[in-house]
Design a protein around this motif. Sequence first.
Motif, PDB file in Angstrom:
ATOM      1  N   ALA A  63       0.670  -1.181  -0.067  1.00  0.00           N
ATOM      2  CA  ALA A  63       0.012   0.015   0.028  1.00  0.00           C
ATOM      3  C   ALA A  63       0.855   1.155  -0.031  1.00  0.00           C
ATOM      4  O   ALA A  63       0.414   2.213   0.080  1.00  0.00           O
ATOM      5  N   CYS A  64       2.325   1.171  -0.054  1.00  0.00           N
ATOM      6  CA  CYS A  64       3.178   2.266   0.004  1.00  0.00           C
ATOM      7  C   CYS A  64       3.633   2.600  -1.512  1.00  0.00           C
ATOM      8  O   CYS A  64       4.472   1.761  -2.236  1.00  0.00           O
ATOM      9  N   PRO A  65       3.277   3.723  -1.915  1.00  0.00           N
ATOM     10  CA  PRO A  65       3.465   4.081  -3.475  1.00  0.00           C
ATOM     11  C   PRO A  65       5.020   4.354  -3.670  1.00  0.00           C
ATOM     12  O   PRO A  65       5.532   3.746  -4.714  1.00  0.00           O
ATOM     13  N   ARG A  66       5.885   4.654  -2.638  1.00  0.00           N
ATOM     14  CA  ARG A  66       7.183   4.840  -2.361  1.00  0.00           C
ATOM     15  C   ARG A  66       7.947   3.312  -2.736  1.00  0.00           C
ATOM     16  O   ARG A  66       8.907   3.398  -3.589  1.00  0.00           O
ATOM     17  N   CYS A  67       7.232   2.355  -2.180  1.00  0.00           N
ATOM     18  CA  CYS A  67       7.740   0.966  -2.451  1.00  0.00           C
ATOM     19  C   CYS A  67       7.460   0.543  -3.827  1.00  0.00           C
ATOM     20  O   CYS A  67       8.303  -0.149  -4.394  1.00  0.00           O
ATOM     21  N   GLN A 127      -0.307  -1.529  -8.456  1.00  0.00           N
ATOM     22  CA  GLN A 127      -0.666  -0.998  -7.073  1.00  0.00           C
ATOM     23  C   GLN A 127      -1.456   0.115  -7.262  1.00  0.00           C
ATOM     24  O   GLN A 127      -2.400   0.326  -6.434  1.00  0.00           O
ATOM     25  N   ILE A 128      -1.213   1.075  -8.038  1.00  0.00           N
ATOM     26  CA  ILE A 128      -2.234   1.975  -8.222  1.00  0.00           C
ATOM     27  C   ILE A 128      -3.481   1.840  -8.777  1.00  0.00           C
ATOM     28  O   ILE A 128      -4.506   2.416  -8.151  1.00  0.00           O
ATOM     29  N   THR A 129      -3.825   0.624  -9.551  1.00  0.00           N
ATOM     30  CA  THR A 129      -4.981   0.330  -9.973  1.00  0.00           C
ATOM     31  C   THR A 129      -5.740  -0.290  -8.770  1.00  0.00           C
ATOM     32  O   THR A 129      -6.982  -0.199  -8.407  1.00  0.00           O
ATOM     33  N   MET A 130      -5.049  -1.128  -8.008  1.00  0.00           N
ATOM     34  CA  MET A 130      -5.504  -1.975  -6.964  1.00  0.00           C
ATOM     35  C   MET A 130      -5.997  -0.822  -5.760  1.00  0.00           C
ATOM     36  O   MET A 130      -7.028  -0.961  -5.287  1.00  0.00           O
ATOM     37  N   LEU A 131      -5.177   0.041  -5.571  1.00  0.00           N
ATOM     38  CA  LEU A 131      -5.619   1.013  -4.292  1.00  0.00           C
ATOM     39  C   LEU A 131      -6.850   2.123  -4.871  1.00  0.00           C
ATOM     40  O   LEU A 131      -7.691   2.452  -4.236  1.00  0.00           O
ATOM     41  N   ASN A 132      -6.946   2.556  -6.189  1.00  0.00           N
ATOM     42  CA  ASN A 132      -7.808   3.261  -6.861  1.00  0.00           C
ATOM     43  C   ASN A 132      -9.292   2.485  -6.988  1.00  0.00           C
ATOM     44  O   ASN A 132     -10.152   3.032  -6.657  1.00  0.00           O
ATOM     45  N   ARG A 133      -9.013   1.019  -7.321  1.00  0.00           N
ATOM     46  CA  ARG A 133     -10.112   0.386  -7.244  1.00  0.00           C
ATOM     47  C   ARG A 133     -10.894   0.397  -5.790  1.00  0.00           C
ATOM     48  O   ARG A 133     -12.221   0.285  -5.706  1.00  0.00           O
ATOM     49  N   PHE A 134     -10.269   0.095  -4.935  1.00  0.00           N
ATOM     50  CA  PHE A 134     -10.925   0.015  -3.341  1.00  0.00           C
ATOM     51  C   PHE A 134     -11.292   1.172  -2.951  1.00  0.00           C
ATOM     52  O   PHE A 134     -12.484   1.409  -2.357  1.00  0.00           O
ATOM     53  N   ASP A 135     -10.544   2.498  -3.385  1.00  0.00           N
ATOM     54  CA  ASP A 135     -11.048   3.599  -2.919  1.00  0.00           C
ATOM     55  C   ASP A 135     -12.387   3.904  -3.567  1.00  0.00           C
ATOM     56  O   ASP A 135     -13.000   4.553  -3.067  1.00  0.00           O
ATOM     57  N   ALA A 136     -12.611   3.335  -4.613  1.00  0.00           N
ATOM     58  CA  ALA A 136     -14.128   3.735  -5.589  1.00  0.00           C
ATOM     59  C   ALA A 136     -14.971   2.954  -5.029  1.00  0.00           C
ATOM     60  O   ALA A 136     -16.212   3.404  -5.311  1.00  0.00           O
ATOM     61  N   LEU A 137     -14.924   1.934  -4.111  1.00  0.00           N
ATOM     62  CA  LEU A 137     -16.064   1.374  -3.495  1.00  0.00           C
ATOM     63  C   LEU A 137     -16.805   2.455  -2.609  1.00  0.00           C
ATOM     64  O   LEU A 137     -16.548   3.062  -2.174  1.00  0.00           O
ATOM     65  N   GLY A 160     -12.723  -6.374  -3.453  1.00  0.00           N
ATOM     66  CA  GLY A 160     -12.985  -5.226  -3.706  1.00  0.00           C
ATOM     67  C   GLY A 160     -11.923  -4.383  -4.501  1.00  0.00           C
ATOM     68  O   GLY A 160     -11.851  -3.418  -5.200  1.00  0.00           O
ATOM     69  N   ALA A 161     -10.750  -4.778  -3.953  1.00  0.00           N
ATOM     70  CA  ALA A 161      -9.445  -4.282  -4.716  1.00  0.00           C
ATOM     71  C   ALA A 161      -9.092  -4.819  -6.125  1.00  0.00           C
ATOM     72  O   ALA A 161      -8.236  -4.306  -6.729  1.00  0.00           O
TER      73      ALA A 161
END
Length: 236
Positions: A63-67, A127-137, A160-161
């Motif tokens: 969940a870390c963009p820097r990673c 990662q970005i797709t995963m996080l955005n998809r969960f945020d859109a729930l 959800g992600a």
Amino acid sequence: MKFAAAFFAAICGTALAISSPVKAQSSDSKSAWSDRVTVSAEGGHVMGNPIAKFRLTEYMSYACPRCGQFEKDSHVPLKANYVDRGHVSFEVRHLILNGIDMAAALMARCGTRDRFFGNHNALLGNQITMLNRFDALDIKAKAATREGTVSERLIKTAQGAGLFEFMQGRGYGRAELVACLSNKEEQQILTAMTNNAIELVKPERAQTPTFTLNGKYIGNVRDWAPLEAGLSRLPQ
């Protein structure tokens, strides 16, 4: 950066005093060191020579963009210039930040150990797709991910992600993924790994990614460029 430079200098000096060079595999070897994957006593996945002189460890989160940026920047040069030469091994350990991170980590570790680094790279690339998809729930769907047993919450979070679809595209079956998310032993390993990571680097420094070399914390280094600057000075 000054702290990091001094750290690497100290490690180099110590290593020269107590270690003999580790021979890299010959150029005609059938496989590179980066193809060799073992599991450490702490449960992390180790790429490279098991007796490498220098043991680089990353404490990371999906969940870390820097990673994600570190993986993108380091993926090719870390293997080609360091791991494959046999003098540096690279271990990934998890510092879990939230439910999405736990679900992704369990999926990364799903299956045989030789699948881990491919899953690791792919999940960070997604990662970005995963996080955005969960945020859109919607609110109701997000609330559902906080209800039920730990395993039930992780399954709903992964759904959800979009992680089931993503990992099925990598050849996994849904039942296999559900089993991995529900694996209590793996859940406990990741929890213990996170607690150990925080204890090692102390709460005020428990950021991701965080790195150690031969078990010692590398201060003020969270990106590939300064890390490589230190690695390039290590003796082979």
